[in-house]
Design a protein around this motif. Structure first.
Motif, PDB file in Angstrom:
ATOM      1  N   THR A  32       0.852  -1.172   0.000  1.00  0.00           N
ATOM      2  CA  THR A  32       0.000   0.000   0.000  1.00  0.00           C
ATOM      3  C   THR A  32       0.889   1.223   0.000  1.00  0.00           C
ATOM      4  O   THR A  32       2.105   1.148   0.014  1.00  0.00           O
ATOM      5  N   SER A  33       0.238   2.367   0.044  1.00  0.00           N
ATOM      6  CA  SER A  33       0.990   3.618   0.013  1.00  0.00           C
ATOM      7  C   SER A  33       1.853   3.815   1.248  1.00  0.00           C
ATOM      8  O   SER A  33       2.711   4.673   1.274  1.00  0.00           O
ATOM      9  N   ASN A 239       0.802  -0.710   9.791  1.00  0.00           N
ATOM     10  CA  ASN A 239       0.757   0.555  10.507  1.00  0.00           C
ATOM     11  C   ASN A 239       0.624   1.674   9.475  1.00  0.00           C
ATOM     12  O   ASN A 239       1.508   1.848   8.635  1.00  0.00           O
ATOM     13  N   PHE A 240      -0.479   2.418   9.529  1.00  0.00           N
ATOM     14  CA  PHE A 240      -0.758   3.461   8.552  1.00  0.00           C
ATOM     15  C   PHE A 240      -0.570   4.865   9.127  1.00  0.00           C
ATOM     16  O   PHE A 240      -1.190   5.821   8.662  1.00  0.00           O
ATOM     17  N   LEU A 247      -5.049   2.254   1.704  1.00  0.00           N
ATOM     18  CA  LEU A 247      -5.758   1.239   0.937  1.00  0.00           C
ATOM     19  C   LEU A 247      -4.931  -0.038   0.932  1.00  0.00           C
ATOM     20  O   LEU A 247      -3.702   0.000   1.001  1.00  0.00           O
ATOM     21  N   VAL A 248      -5.610  -1.185   0.853  1.00  0.00           N
ATOM     22  CA  VAL A 248      -4.939  -2.461   0.636  1.00  0.00           C
ATOM     23  C   VAL A 248      -5.522  -3.084  -0.622  1.00  0.00           C
ATOM     24  O   VAL A 248      -6.676  -2.838  -0.979  1.00  0.00           O
ATOM     25  N   GLU A 261     -13.855  -8.584  -3.402  1.00  0.00           N
ATOM     26  CA  GLU A 261     -14.012  -9.234  -4.699  1.00  0.00           C
ATOM     27  C   GLU A 261     -13.704  -8.293  -5.860  1.00  0.00           C
ATOM     28  O   GLU A 261     -13.523  -8.732  -6.991  1.00  0.00           O
ATOM     29  N   LYS A 262     -13.656  -7.007  -5.573  1.00  0.00           N
ATOM     30  CA  LYS A 262     -13.382  -6.033  -6.625  1.00  0.00           C
ATOM     31  C   LYS A 262     -11.883  -5.782  -6.725  1.00  0.00           C
ATOM     32  O   LYS A 262     -11.167  -5.800  -5.737  1.00  0.00           O
ATOM     33  N   ASN A 263     -11.433  -5.556  -7.906  1.00  0.00           N
ATOM     34  CA  ASN A 263     -10.006  -5.325  -8.137  1.00  0.00           C
ATOM     35  C   ASN A 263      -9.668  -3.854  -7.902  1.00  0.00           C
ATOM     36  O   ASN A 263      -9.230  -3.132  -8.800  1.00  0.00           O
ATOM     37  N   ILE A 264      -9.901  -3.433  -6.658  1.00  0.00           N
ATOM     38  CA  ILE A 264      -9.658  -2.042  -6.282  1.00  0.00           C
ATOM     39  C   ILE A 264      -9.013  -1.997  -4.908  1.00  0.00           C
ATOM     40  O   ILE A 264      -9.024  -2.985  -4.164  1.00  0.00           O
ATOM     41  N   GLY A 265      -8.448  -0.863  -4.547  1.00  0.00           N
ATOM     42  CA  GLY A 265      -7.941  -0.686  -3.199  1.00  0.00           C
ATOM     43  C   GLY A 265      -9.106  -0.542  -2.229  1.00  0.00           C
ATOM     44  O   GLY A 265     -10.114   0.096  -2.534  1.00  0.00           O
ATOM     45  N   ILE A 266      -9.006  -1.158  -1.062  1.00  0.00           N
ATOM     46  CA  ILE A 266     -10.091  -1.106  -0.081  1.00  0.00           C
ATOM     47  C   ILE A 266      -9.568  -0.587   1.255  1.00  0.00           C
ATOM     48  O   ILE A 266      -8.383  -0.695   1.577  1.00  0.00           O
ATOM     49  N   ASP A 267     -10.474  -0.024   2.035  1.00  0.00           N
ATOM     50  CA  ASP A 267     -10.148   0.593   3.309  1.00  0.00           C
ATOM     51  C   ASP A 267      -9.817  -0.492   4.339  1.00  0.00           C
ATOM     52  O   ASP A 267     -10.691  -1.298   4.697  1.00  0.00           O
ATOM     53  N   PRO A 268      -8.589  -0.552   4.840  1.00  0.00           N
ATOM     54  CA  PRO A 268      -8.205  -1.620   5.776  1.00  0.00           C
ATOM     55  C   PRO A 268      -8.964  -1.569   7.099  1.00  0.00           C
ATOM     56  O   PRO A 268      -9.222  -2.609   7.709  1.00  0.00           O
ATOM     57  N   PHE A 269      -9.337  -0.367   7.527  1.00  0.00           N
ATOM     58  CA  PHE A 269     -10.041  -0.247   8.801  1.00  0.00           C
ATOM     59  C   PHE A 269     -11.477  -0.753   8.686  1.00  0.00           C
ATOM     60  O   PHE A 269     -12.012  -1.352   9.619  1.00  0.00           O
TER      61      PHE A 269
END
Length: 336
Positions: A32-33, A239-240, A247-248, A261-269
């Motif tokens: 991730t970033s 650790n963000f 995003l992960v 299931e989507k090929n996108i970054g998702i919110d880890p929290f």
């Protein structure tokens, strides 16, 4: 040569509880970033130490790895174990009582043992010195975080690095993964609700410090059978701190939220909040408790749209509102 397994067999008969990825390989979330330019896959891969090499080092720090003699004392005579296949009659290694004796139910990077000074049971975990897990555990187990009552990380009694081998060891108290004691005696609803609150509170604590666990499940929850519960396994955690919109990608933890299931970054929290909601349902199912009011807490956590899910702290606030003063006195009974 192995010892009998103490690992809990994990049922996959969950009924209507949301699906999981228990049948998939343990693959950490992709970079991730927040990650540096180092080889993430290499530094965070599971360590596979040659334990005899570190036996004397651990002893110098006051710990003993379990030997055949230790396991005989724990389990009695050693022979073929049909249920686990852990021991085989005629194994010559069993004749050397000083030989190390791994637990067949543990992965290669874990080993059981004792603290020499007081015979306290401990578990050793080997990780790569530069891994996220070691960094996060070190942060959570040292001041000031270790003193925070919201922190329900497994107690760490020692941790240290061996730089020349690029390896580090985390020495933890040995708690049980069997959340129900062998007696099977039921506990009161107050004990059960207290246990659930600790589960929620710890994730709220992590998120307050910008840490996402990313593998919340009953398998990663332990108890000391004295009313305390703790999370383990920070292999996937991140650790963000300093990252405004983390995003992960390609998330593959135990509990999979719909957005994975989507090929996108998702919110880890929000991933953690989903998994925490599933954990609550599984805990209720495993103990046979049905507390209708808890669905006011769980349902929002399991919203398909992550933007509609509460924060972990918001879920904790709702939980306290729903349970009222029932937890005020706490509970000292063992197990949920």
């Amino acid at each position: 040569m192995y010892r009998p397994s103490k690992a809990k067999s994990f049922t996959r008969q969950y009924g209507d509880v949301p699906r999981s990825s228990l049948d998939r390989d343990d693959v950490p979330a992709s970079p991730t970033s927040s990650d540096s330019s180092i080889d993430e896959e290499e530094v965070n891969r599971r360590a596979r130490p040659y334990w005899p090499k570190y036996r004397s080092i651990l002893k110098s720090r006051g710990f003993r790895l379990d030997t055949v003699r230790d396991v005989k004392l724990l389990y009695g005579s050693i022979g073929r174990t049909s249920s686990t296949g852990a021991y085989v009659d005629g194994n010559e290694d069993l004749q050397d009582e000083n030989a190390l004796c791994p637990d067949a139910g543990l992965p290669d990077n874990l080993f059981r043992g004792t603290r020499i000074s007081d015979s306290k049971r401990v578990v050793f975990k080997a990780v790569h010195a530069g891994s996220r897990e070691f960094s996060i555990i070190r942060t959570l187990s040292q001041p000031p975080m270790v003193y925070d009552q919201m922190n329900h990380t497994i107690p760490v009694v020692d941790l240290f690095e061996i730089p020349k081998d690029d390896i580090a060891f985390i020495v933890m108290e040995e708690w049980s993964s069997n959340l129900v004691a062998s007696s099977g005696a039921p506990c009161c609803i107050t004990c059960f609700l207290s246990a659930l609150r600790q589960m929620i509170e710890h994730i709220a604590f992590l998120h307050m410090h910008r840490i996402a666990h990313l593998d919340i499940s009953l398998m990663n929850l332990l108890t000391d059978y004295n009313g305390r519960y703790a999370y383990i396994d920070y292999e996937n955690s991140r650790n963000f701190r300093g990252v405004s919109n983390p995003l992960v990608y390609n998330y593959r933890g135990t509990e999979l939220p719909p957005e994975s299931e989507k090929n996108i970054g998702i919110d880890p929290f929000k991933v953690d909040v989903w998994a925490l909601g599933v954990l609550i349902l599984r805990a209720c199912k495993s103990k046979g408790y049905f507390v209708p009011d808890l669905m006011y807490v769980v349902n929002p956590m399991l919203e398909d749209d992550p933007a509609r899910r509460p924060t972990a702290f918001g879920a904790l606030q709702m939980y306290d509102k729903i349970t009222g003063y029932r937890l005020e006195q706490g509970c000292k009974k063992s197990h949920i």
